[in-house]
Motif scaffolding. Structure first.
Motif, mmCIF file in Angstrom:
data_model
loop_
_atom_site.group_PDB
_atom_site.id
_atom_site.type_symbol
_atom_site.label_atom_id
_atom_site.label_comp_id
_atom_site.label_asym_id
_atom_site.label_seq_id
_atom_site.Cartn_x
_atom_site.Cartn_y
_atom_site.Cartn_z
ATOM 1 N N ARG A 567 0.838 -1.204 0.000
ATOM 2 C CA ARG A 567 0.000 0.000 0.000
ATOM 3 C C ARG A 567 0.869 1.248 0.000
ATOM 4 N NH1 ARG A 567 -3.980 1.788 4.932
ATOM 5 N NH2 ARG A 567 -1.950 2.006 5.941
ATOM 6 N N ASP A 568 1.931 1.240 0.782
ATOM 7 C CA ASP A 568 2.840 2.379 0.848
ATOM 8 C C ASP A 568 3.482 2.641 -0.514
ATOM 9 O OD1 ASP A 568 4.414 3.974 3.270
ATOM 10 O OD2 ASP A 568 5.657 3.684 1.491
ATOM 11 N N ILE A 569 3.950 1.574 -1.166
ATOM 12 C CA ILE A 569 4.609 1.710 -2.462
ATOM 13 C C ILE A 569 3.622 2.170 -3.528
ATOM 14 C CG2 ILE A 569 5.742 0.401 -4.310
ATOM 15 C CD1 ILE A 569 7.048 -1.298 -2.087
ATOM 16 N N LEU A 570 2.413 1.626 -3.519
ATOM 17 C CA LEU A 570 1.405 2.037 -4.503
ATOM 18 C C LEU A 570 1.016 3.500 -4.331
ATOM 19 C CD1 LEU A 570 -0.947 -1.091 -4.610
ATOM 20 C CD2 LEU A 570 0.513 -0.246 -6.464
ATOM 21 N N THR A 571 0.897 3.954 -3.082
ATOM 22 C CA THR A 571 0.601 5.371 -2.846
ATOM 23 C C THR A 571 1.710 6.240 -3.421
ATOM 24 O OG1 THR A 571 -0.603 4.847 -0.813
ATOM 25 C CG2 THR A 571 0.147 7.119 -1.086
ATOM 26 N N THR A 572 2.954 5.855 -3.150
ATOM 27 C CA THR A 572 4.095 6.598 -3.682
ATOM 28 C C THR A 572 4.107 6.556 -5.200
ATOM 29 O OG1 THR A 572 5.338 5.993 -1.692
ATOM 30 C CG2 THR A 572 6.597 6.860 -3.540
ATOM 31 N N ALA A 573 3.800 5.395 -5.777
ATOM 32 C CA ALA A 573 3.781 5.263 -7.232
ATOM 33 C C ALA A 573 2.736 6.183 -7.851
ATOM 34 C CB ALA A 573 3.518 3.814 -7.622
ATOM 35 N N GLN A 574 1.570 6.283 -7.223
ATOM 36 C CA GLN A 574 0.548 7.186 -7.754
ATOM 37 C C GLN A 574 1.049 8.629 -7.747
ATOM 38 O OE1 GLN A 574 -3.061 7.715 -5.477
ATOM 39 N NE2 GLN A 574 -4.232 8.397 -7.254
ATOM 40 N N VAL A 575 1.700 9.033 -6.667
ATOM 41 C CA VAL A 575 2.245 10.390 -6.583
ATOM 42 C C VAL A 575 3.294 10.610 -7.669
ATOM 43 C CG1 VAL A 575 3.645 11.934 -5.155
ATOM 44 C CG2 VAL A 575 1.751 10.654 -4.118
ATOM 45 N N TYR A 576 4.212 9.682 -7.805
ATOM 46 C CA TYR A 576 5.336 9.850 -8.730
ATOM 47 C C TYR A 576 4.877 9.812 -10.186
ATOM 48 C CZ TYR A 576 9.095 9.822 -5.268
ATOM 49 O OH TYR A 576 9.957 10.174 -4.252
ATOM 50 N N LEU A 577 3.997 8.900 -10.516
ATOM 51 C CA LEU A 577 3.523 8.809 -11.900
ATOM 52 C C LEU A 577 2.702 10.027 -12.287
ATOM 53 C CD1 LEU A 577 2.579 5.031 -11.905
ATOM 54 C CD2 LEU A 577 4.364 6.070 -13.313
ATOM 55 N N THR A 578 1.883 10.515 -11.365
ATOM 56 C CA THR A 578 1.120 11.732 -11.651
ATOM 57 C C THR A 578 2.067 12.900 -11.884
ATOM 58 O OG1 THR A 578 -0.685 10.916 -10.250
ATOM 59 C CG2 THR A 578 -0.712 13.247 -10.821
ATOM 60 N N ALA A 579 3.128 12.970 -11.089
ATOM 61 C CA ALA A 579 4.122 14.036 -11.260
ATOM 62 C C ALA A 579 4.833 13.919 -12.601
ATOM 63 C CB ALA A 579 5.124 13.999 -10.118
ATOM 64 N N MET A 580 5.169 12.690 -13.013
ATOM 65 C CA MET A 580 5.831 12.484 -14.303
ATOM 66 C C MET A 580 4.937 12.920 -15.460
ATOM 67 S SD MET A 580 7.533 8.722 -13.710
ATOM 68 C CE MET A 580 8.581 8.376 -12.286
ATOM 69 N N ALA A 581 3.669 12.552 -15.395
ATOM 70 C CA ALA A 581 2.735 12.949 -16.452
ATOM 71 C C ALA A 581 2.605 14.465 -16.505
ATOM 72 C CB ALA A 581 1.376 12.301 -16.222
ATOM 73 N N ASP A 582 2.502 15.081 -15.347
ATOM 74 C CA ASP A 582 2.378 16.536 -15.296
ATOM 75 C C ASP A 582 3.644 17.221 -15.795
ATOM 76 O OD1 ASP A 582 1.020 19.086 -14.099
ATOM 77 O OD2 ASP A 582 3.047 19.065 -13.265
ATOM 78 N N TYR A 583 4.798 16.634 -15.511
ATOM 79 C CA TYR A 583 6.064 17.210 -15.982
ATOM 80 C C TYR A 583 6.065 17.327 -17.508
ATOM 81 C CZ TYR A 583 11.000 17.559 -17.214
ATOM 82 O OH TYR A 583 12.191 17.957 -17.777
ATOM 83 N N VAL A 584 5.640 16.271 -18.192
ATOM 84 C CA VAL A 584 5.574 16.308 -19.650
ATOM 85 C C VAL A 584 4.533 17.332 -20.099
ATOM 86 C CG1 VAL A 584 5.122 14.974 -21.734
ATOM 87 C CG2 VAL A 584 6.342 13.918 -19.829
#
Length: 688
Positions: A567-584
């Motif tokens: 659960r901890d890793i998935l929460t972090t993954a959601q944050v990081y992937l959303t940030a990556m998409a927004d960066y582009v």
């Protein structure tokens, strides 16, 4: 020193042990031990430490050919200054200037503190701490005690913390950070050494005023990683508590051996080993670099340069040494093959021809006295400990007899949890230090992370000791803050174990593996807007149904632990992937250690520099456009908020991720008039 013995409280209808302290330090790496030791030194001895495993973590178990510590120049006749070092750090892009200035200003203090504790940094007969030049370093600020610099730091700091009598609670998984009225109230921990048999509570609560979060980077995000076994990170719990993130898109990747996990930088590349790929069974062996680098001398020179330029740097991918990382990535990720370093034979031809090398490589190897033989002969002559290192690892590898499997691995997250100039986050009382804290920018000098961890821990301890000595929440208010988190955790475990009891197979290990493989395939050193979106969709699907998805065997403490870890890793993954998409979407292009696919961009070139001839015949995935520093003066911040259904029994663990961009904070203007600084220091210790 307070005893810090747990006292049972009745919370949510169950007896739960509670530890009370002013400050809890989470993590027993070099940053965590530094914070605990400094807190006592500065007068705040009401501190406890909690950790997953005392012997685990990157500080104690990671390193390289020559692990670097970066600090102000302390030798020789070349000039240096705090502000010049701060400017070097700041010039990496997207780094806040106050963090850069603090890291420069405290670097000598933190370094000399370690030396006084017994870390054997080399010095000459007159006491100068001799340095060398590392990557992104205009001076010679780097130093090292060998492959295990950070381990030596941990061991010396640990000895001092133990001598101080600081209480450490091992075998604890962070479940939740507790808050009350927008401030830290404590923590909910899972005791991974307690069976789930009803005899004792498997949960431990900490009631505190401050949390120093030294949990390391979110290593569990990637399957292809050089982070040591047992290093997972715990950033998800911080995001769930409302702590913001900063520059989380900025990972560092590099070539590393996979069994055992270790960076193959420095001498491992400078001796110019042969790069070989095989099929999954070890057959169909071939040298693959020649497909893209047909010139013998250029191939050898690029391999040599990987020693200097070890991290993947997209600026060097078009016609420089990072082309090698892309070619390894093509073999392992796109072709499904395995890649090895062969130190037994020279690349391309049996005889080593040093006359074909670029002048820089030839001069270096000539000075080292190794213009001869095979890579293993050169390695043993130049750096015998680098050869012997693999003889002492598990699994054991004899580079004289067998090949070493490698890949392009996640190595360090330059971003992380939000920190200010005192390493306090946007959640008052919560201080992320070490790799957990997002103090770096896009690029950083090699070894800057070790300095940053010591500086951040010292700054946090100073601030806590001077300004945050209040007692923790009163017991009744703490119980009210802890009860929802405890109830939530119990309910998650009950649902997961009930499914296992009904005959459904435990899937915590599979989920842990699958999220890592997804991130490595879709959001690693080569990413596209499409691949990021695909990964994010899958992660949000897992989170959205998590409580109905996860199955954990109640008889396995490891499985229950993994239910919270995933659960901890998935929460972090959601944050990081959303940030990556927004960066582009924000206009971001390839920078740092990441290639973002751009259909309108260019492919790497045949040749080098002005002699580059044409684009290589490589997959379109490798077509990119350099950022060129366009976003260096901006910082991306992220915030996760819970997205709960009206039904409290909902299976969703998903959240909403908000993104903001702001100008980075400049390097503060100098205030060096002595009388003013002295007066402020007398009155306020300049801690504000």
């Amino acid at each position: 020193m307070t005893s810090h013995e747990p006292q049972n409280l009745r919370i949510g209808g169950r007896e739960v042990p509670v530890v009370t302290a002013n400050t809890v330090v989470v993590g027993t790496g070099s940053a965590g031990y530094c914070a605990a030791e400094r807190l006592v030194e500065f007068g705040q001895d009401d501190v406890v430490m909690v950790t997953d495993k005392i012997g685990a973590g990157a500080s104690r178990n990671a390193g390289s050919d020559k692990q670097t510590y970066y600090k102000l120049t302390l030798s020789g006749d070349s000039g240096d200054s705090v502000r010049e070092m701060a400017q070097t750090l700041y010039s990496g892009g997207a780094m806040d200037g106050d963090n850069a200035l603090a890291e420069a200003a405290l670097s000598a203090r933190a370094f000399l503190h370690l030396a006084d504790l017994g870390v054997p940094f080399p010095q000459n007969r007159y006491g100068e701490f001799i340095g060398y030049k590392t990557d992104h370093d205009p001076r010679q600020r780097a130093t090292s005690v060998g492959p295990y610099t950070s381990r030596s730091m941990v061991e010396r700091l640990e000895k001092k913390v133990n001598a101080n009598g600081t209480r450490i609670f091992p075998e604890c998984r962070v479940v939740d950070v507790l808050t009350h009225e927008g401030q830290v109230a404590g923590m909910l921990l899972l005791r991974t050494d307690v069976p789930h048999d009803g005899e004792r509570s498997p949960y431990l609560l900490v009631r505190c005023t401050n949390v120093v979060y030294a949990t390391g980077g979110p290593a569990g995000l990637y399957a292809t990683r050089v982070f040591p076994n047992g290093q997972w990170g715990a950033s998800g719990a911080a995001y769930r508590a409302g702590v913001g993130g900063k520059n989380v898109t900025e990972w560092q990747f590099g070539l590393a051996s996979t069994k055992p996990r270790w960076n193959v930088s420095g001498t491992y590349m400078q001796v110019i080993p042969r790069f070989v790929s095989t099929d999954q069974d070890g057959g169909d062996e071939r040298e693959f670099l020649t497909e893209a680098i047909p010139d013998y001398g250029r191939l050898m020179s690029l391999v040599f340069l990987k020693g200097y330029q070890w991290p993947f740097d997209v600026r060097k991918a078009r016609d420089g040494s990072s082309l090698i990382d892309l070619l390894v990535y093509r073999e392992t990720v796109l072709r499904g093959r395995r890649v090895f370093l062969d130190f037994r034979s020279n690349p391309v031809r049996a005889d080593f021809d040093p006359t074909a090398l670029d002048p820089e490589a030839h001069e270096y190897l000539e000075k080292a006295g190794v213009l001869f033989g095979t890579p293993i002969e050169r390695l043993k002559h130049m750096n015998l400990p680098a050869y012997e290192f693999y003889l002492n690892k598990n699994p054991y590898v004899d580079l004289e007899q067998e090949m070493l499997e490698v890949d392009v691995c996640a190595q360090h997250n330059n971003g992380g949890l939000l920190v200010d100039a005192w390493w306090q986050s946007d959640l008052p009382g919560f201080f992320p230090v070490g790799e957990a804290g997002g103090a770096h920018g896009v690029y950083r000098p090699g070894g800057a992370a070790l300095n940053s961890g010591q500086v951040g821990a010292t700054r946090a301890a100073q601030f806590i000791a001077a300004r945050r000595g209040d007692e923790p929440l009163p017991e009744a208010q703490f119980v009210a803050a802890a009860e929802p988190a405890l109830r939530d955790a119990v309910e998650l475990v009950e649902r997961a174990t009930a499914r296992a009891a009904s005959g459904v197979e435990d899937n915590t290990g599979d989920l842990l593996r699958e999220v890592g493989e997804l991130m490595s395939a879709k959001a690693g050193p080569v990413r596209s807007r499409q691949s990021i979106a695909e990964a994010l969709e899958q992660v949000e699907e897992w989170l959205g149904s998590y409580r109905d998805l996860v199955v954990a065997d109640a008889g396995s403490r490891r499985a229950v632990n993994r239910a919270f870890l995933v659960r901890d890793i998935l929460t972090t993954a959601q944050v990081y992937l959303t940030a990556m998409a927004d960066y582009v979407d924000h206009g971001g292009r390839s920078r740092g250690s990441v290639l973002y696919t751009d259909p309108a961009g260019s492919l790497p070139l045949v040749g080098y520099g002005p002699d580059a001839e044409r684009e290589l015949d490589l997959p379109e995935l490798f077509r990119f456009t350099l950022d060129g520093g366009a976003l260096d003066d901006e910082v991306q911040e992220v915030a996760w908020t819970p997205h709960r259904a009206a039904d409290p029994s909902s299976a969703s663990e998903a959240g909403d991720v908000g993104i903001t961009w702001r100008p980075r904070r400049p390097i503060p203007e100098a205030d060096d008039f002595f009388e003013n600084v002295w007066r402020e220091y007398r009155e306020h210790q300049n801690i504000h």
